[in-house]
Design a protein around this motif. Structure first.
Motif, PDB file in Angstrom:
ATOM      1  N   CYS A 182      -8.454   0.349  -6.403  1.00  0.00           N
ATOM      2  CA  CYS A 182      -7.896  -0.924  -5.947  1.00  0.00           C
ATOM      3  C   CYS A 182      -7.406  -1.722  -7.153  1.00  0.00           C
ATOM      4  O   CYS A 182      -8.087  -1.771  -8.179  1.00  0.00           O
ATOM      5  CB  CYS A 182      -8.968  -1.738  -5.229  1.00  0.00           C
ATOM      6  SG  CYS A 182      -9.870  -0.830  -3.958  1.00  0.00           S
ATOM      7  N   GLU A 183      -6.251  -2.322  -7.013  1.00  0.00           N
ATOM      8  CA  GLU A 183      -5.702  -3.153  -8.079  1.00  0.00           C
ATOM      9  C   GLU A 183      -5.137  -4.434  -7.494  1.00  0.00           C
ATOM     10  O   GLU A 183      -4.691  -4.455  -6.356  1.00  0.00           O
ATOM     11  CB  GLU A 183      -4.581  -2.428  -8.828  1.00  0.00           C
ATOM     12  CG  GLU A 183      -5.051  -1.223  -9.591  1.00  0.00           C
ATOM     13  CD  GLU A 183      -3.903  -0.487 -10.287  1.00  0.00           C
ATOM     14  OE1 GLU A 183      -4.210   0.234 -11.243  1.00  0.00           O
ATOM     15  OE2 GLU A 183      -2.730  -0.625  -9.878  1.00  0.00           O
ATOM     16  N   CYS A 184      -5.133  -5.479  -8.307  1.00  0.00           N
ATOM     17  CA  CYS A 184      -4.486  -6.733  -7.955  1.00  0.00           C
ATOM     18  C   CYS A 184      -3.466  -7.036  -9.044  1.00  0.00           C
ATOM     19  O   CYS A 184      -3.808  -7.078 -10.233  1.00  0.00           O
ATOM     20  CB  CYS A 184      -5.502  -7.869  -7.849  1.00  0.00           C
ATOM     21  SG  CYS A 184      -4.725  -9.452  -7.446  1.00  0.00           S
TER      22      CYS A 184
ATOM     23  N   THR B  10      -5.084  -1.905   7.946  1.00  0.00           N
ATOM     24  CA  THR B  10      -5.366  -1.427   6.591  1.00  0.00           C
ATOM     25  C   THR B  10      -6.543  -0.471   6.600  1.00  0.00           C
ATOM     26  O   THR B  10      -6.489   0.610   6.025  1.00  0.00           O
ATOM     27  CB  THR B  10      -5.640  -2.610   5.638  1.00  0.00           C
ATOM     28  OG1 THR B  10      -4.462  -3.415   5.552  1.00  0.00           O
ATOM     29  CG2 THR B  10      -6.046  -2.132   4.250  1.00  0.00           C
TER      30      THR B  10
ATOM     31  N   PRO C  99      -2.300   5.194   1.298  1.00  0.00           N
ATOM     32  CA  PRO C  99      -2.338   4.011   0.429  1.00  0.00           C
ATOM     33  C   PRO C  99      -1.912   2.761   1.198  1.00  0.00           C
ATOM     34  O   PRO C  99      -1.163   2.846   2.170  1.00  0.00           O
ATOM     35  CB  PRO C  99      -1.342   4.345  -0.676  1.00  0.00           C
ATOM     36  CG  PRO C  99      -0.453   5.383  -0.096  1.00  0.00           C
ATOM     37  CD  PRO C  99      -1.239   6.124   0.940  1.00  0.00           C
ATOM     38  N   CYS C 100      -2.402   1.615   0.763  1.00  0.00           N
ATOM     39  CA  CYS C 100      -2.099   0.348   1.433  1.00  0.00           C
ATOM     40  C   CYS C 100      -1.759  -0.732   0.415  1.00  0.00           C
ATOM     41  O   CYS C 100      -2.231  -0.692  -0.722  1.00  0.00           O
ATOM     42  CB  CYS C 100      -3.307  -0.127   2.235  1.00  0.00           C
ATOM     43  SG  CYS C 100      -3.747   0.991   3.552  1.00  0.00           S
ATOM     44  N   THR C 101      -0.967  -1.698   0.875  1.00  0.00           N
ATOM     45  CA  THR C 101      -0.587  -2.830   0.044  1.00  0.00           C
ATOM     46  C   THR C 101      -0.712  -4.102   0.869  1.00  0.00           C
ATOM     47  O   THR C 101      -0.322  -4.137   2.032  1.00  0.00           O
ATOM     48  CB  THR C 101       0.871  -2.684  -0.438  1.00  0.00           C
ATOM     49  OG1 THR C 101       0.988  -1.469  -1.174  1.00  0.00           O
ATOM     50  CG2 THR C 101       1.286  -3.833  -1.321  1.00  0.00           C
TER      51      THR C 101
ATOM     52  N   SER D 196       0.180  -8.274   0.331  1.00  0.00           N
ATOM     53  CA  SER D 196       0.825  -9.240  -0.565  1.00  0.00           C
ATOM     54  C   SER D 196       0.885 -10.617   0.057  1.00  0.00           C
ATOM     55  O   SER D 196       1.027 -10.757   1.278  1.00  0.00           O
ATOM     56  CB  SER D 196       2.259  -8.809  -0.891  1.00  0.00           C
ATOM     57  OG  SER D 196       2.282  -7.647  -1.659  1.00  0.00           O
TER      58      SER D 196
ATOM     59  N   THR E  48      -0.235  -9.114  -5.243  1.00  0.00           N
ATOM     60  CA  THR E  48      -0.258  -7.874  -4.474  1.00  0.00           C
ATOM     61  C   THR E  48      -1.527  -7.092  -4.786  1.00  0.00           C
ATOM     62  O   THR E  48      -1.847  -6.854  -5.955  1.00  0.00           O
ATOM     63  CB  THR E  48       0.970  -7.006  -4.806  1.00  0.00           C
ATOM     64  OG1 THR E  48       2.152  -7.757  -4.517  1.00  0.00           O
ATOM     65  CG2 THR E  48       0.976  -5.724  -3.988  1.00  0.00           C
ATOM     66  N   TRP E  49      -2.204  -6.705  -3.717  1.00  0.00           N
ATOM     67  CA  TRP E  49      -3.358  -5.825  -3.836  1.00  0.00           C
ATOM     68  C   TRP E  49      -2.921  -4.444  -3.366  1.00  0.00           C
ATOM     69  O   TRP E  49      -2.288  -4.312  -2.316  1.00  0.00           O
ATOM     70  CB  TRP E  49      -4.507  -6.305  -2.962  1.00  0.00           C
ATOM     71  CG  TRP E  49      -5.141  -7.562  -3.451  1.00  0.00           C
ATOM     72  CD1 TRP E  49      -6.236  -7.678  -4.254  1.00  0.00           C
ATOM     73  CD2 TRP E  49      -4.728  -8.899  -3.151  1.00  0.00           C
ATOM     74  NE1 TRP E  49      -6.523  -9.000  -4.468  1.00  0.00           N
ATOM     75  CE2 TRP E  49      -5.609  -9.773  -3.814  1.00  0.00           C
ATOM     76  CE3 TRP E  49      -3.684  -9.448  -2.391  1.00  0.00           C
ATOM     77  CZ2 TRP E  49      -5.493 -11.154  -3.740  1.00  0.00           C
ATOM     78  CZ3 TRP E  49      -3.559 -10.827  -2.317  1.00  0.00           C
ATOM     79  CH2 TRP E  49      -4.454 -11.656  -2.985  1.00  0.00           C
ATOM     80  N   THR E  50      -3.239  -3.424  -4.142  1.00  0.00           N
ATOM     81  CA  THR E  50      -2.949  -2.054  -3.739  1.00  0.00           C
ATOM     82  C   THR E  50      -4.268  -1.297  -3.638  1.00  0.00           C
ATOM     83  O   THR E  50      -5.197  -1.531  -4.411  1.00  0.00           O
ATOM     84  CB  THR E  50      -2.031  -1.328  -4.750  1.00  0.00           C
ATOM     85  OG1 THR E  50      -2.679  -1.292  -6.026  1.00  0.00           O
ATOM     86  CG2 THR E  50      -0.691  -2.033  -4.872  1.00  0.00           C
TER      87      THR E  50
ATOM     88  N   ARG F 171      -5.438   2.778  -3.162  1.00  0.00           N
ATOM     89  CA  ARG F 171      -4.985   4.171  -3.086  1.00  0.00           C
ATOM     90  C   ARG F 171      -6.185   5.104  -3.004  1.00  0.00           C
ATOM     91  O   ARG F 171      -7.150   4.942  -3.758  1.00  0.00           O
ATOM     92  CB  ARG F 171      -4.180   4.525  -4.339  1.00  0.00           C
ATOM     93  CG  ARG F 171      -2.891   3.772  -4.469  1.00  0.00           C
ATOM     94  CD  ARG F 171      -2.078   4.260  -5.661  1.00  0.00           C
ATOM     95  NE  ARG F 171      -2.804   4.314  -6.909  1.00  0.00           N
ATOM     96  CZ  ARG F 171      -2.847   3.330  -7.803  1.00  0.00           C
ATOM     97  NH1 ARG F 171      -2.216   2.204  -7.579  1.00  0.00           N
ATOM     98  NH2 ARG F 171      -3.496   3.479  -8.923  1.00  0.00           N
TER      99      ARG F 171
END
Length: 126
Positions: free
Chosen positions: A11-13, A72, A81-83, A85, A94-96, A98
């Motif tokens: 997860c990333e922001c 999600t 994968p999801c996004t 925003s 934006t949060w991703t 994967r």
């Protein structure tokens, strides 16, 4: 004995300045080991920042929390994968999420390190 790879989610922001004065910047990352843990990371972040967002961004956040979060979670369970925003003023957040395989690191206890490791000494500081 080496552990097998473990399924999870990376997860990333990211933040992005929409005026293009500066590019995208990674602001946070998180390793989740289940779909609920991954979408909860985004949900906690959105709930935390929603009081400071402008009205439109706050609406986007709560729309995802009430309706989009379910989709999600379903996508994550399908290993997609999801996004997520929201756009606040001139910044897009934006949060991703994967799906990934986390590889275990080799355990070095009672294992001789390579000889070159003794060549590197920490720098002395005053």
């Amino acid at each position: 004995m080496l552990k097998p790879p473990q399924r999870g989610y990376w997860c990333e922001c990211w933040t992005e300045d929409l005026t293009e004065q500066w590019g995208s910047a990674l602001t946070a990352s998180f390793d989740a080991y289940s779909a609920p843990q991954a979408d909860r990371w985004v949900a906690v972040a959105l709930r935390t920042i929603s009081p400071t967002l402008d009205a439109d961004a706050s609406d986007e956040a709560w729309e995802w929390l009430y309706e989009g979060r379910i989709e999600t979670r379903r996508a994550l369970l399908r290993a997609e994968p999801c996004t997520v925003s929201v756009t606040h003023a001139k910044t897009r957040i934006t949060w991703t999420i994967r799906p990934v395989l986390f590889l275990p690191l080799a355990h070095r206890q009672a294992v001789e390190l390579p000889g070159c490791t003794h060549d590197f000494k920490p720098l002395e500081t005053d």
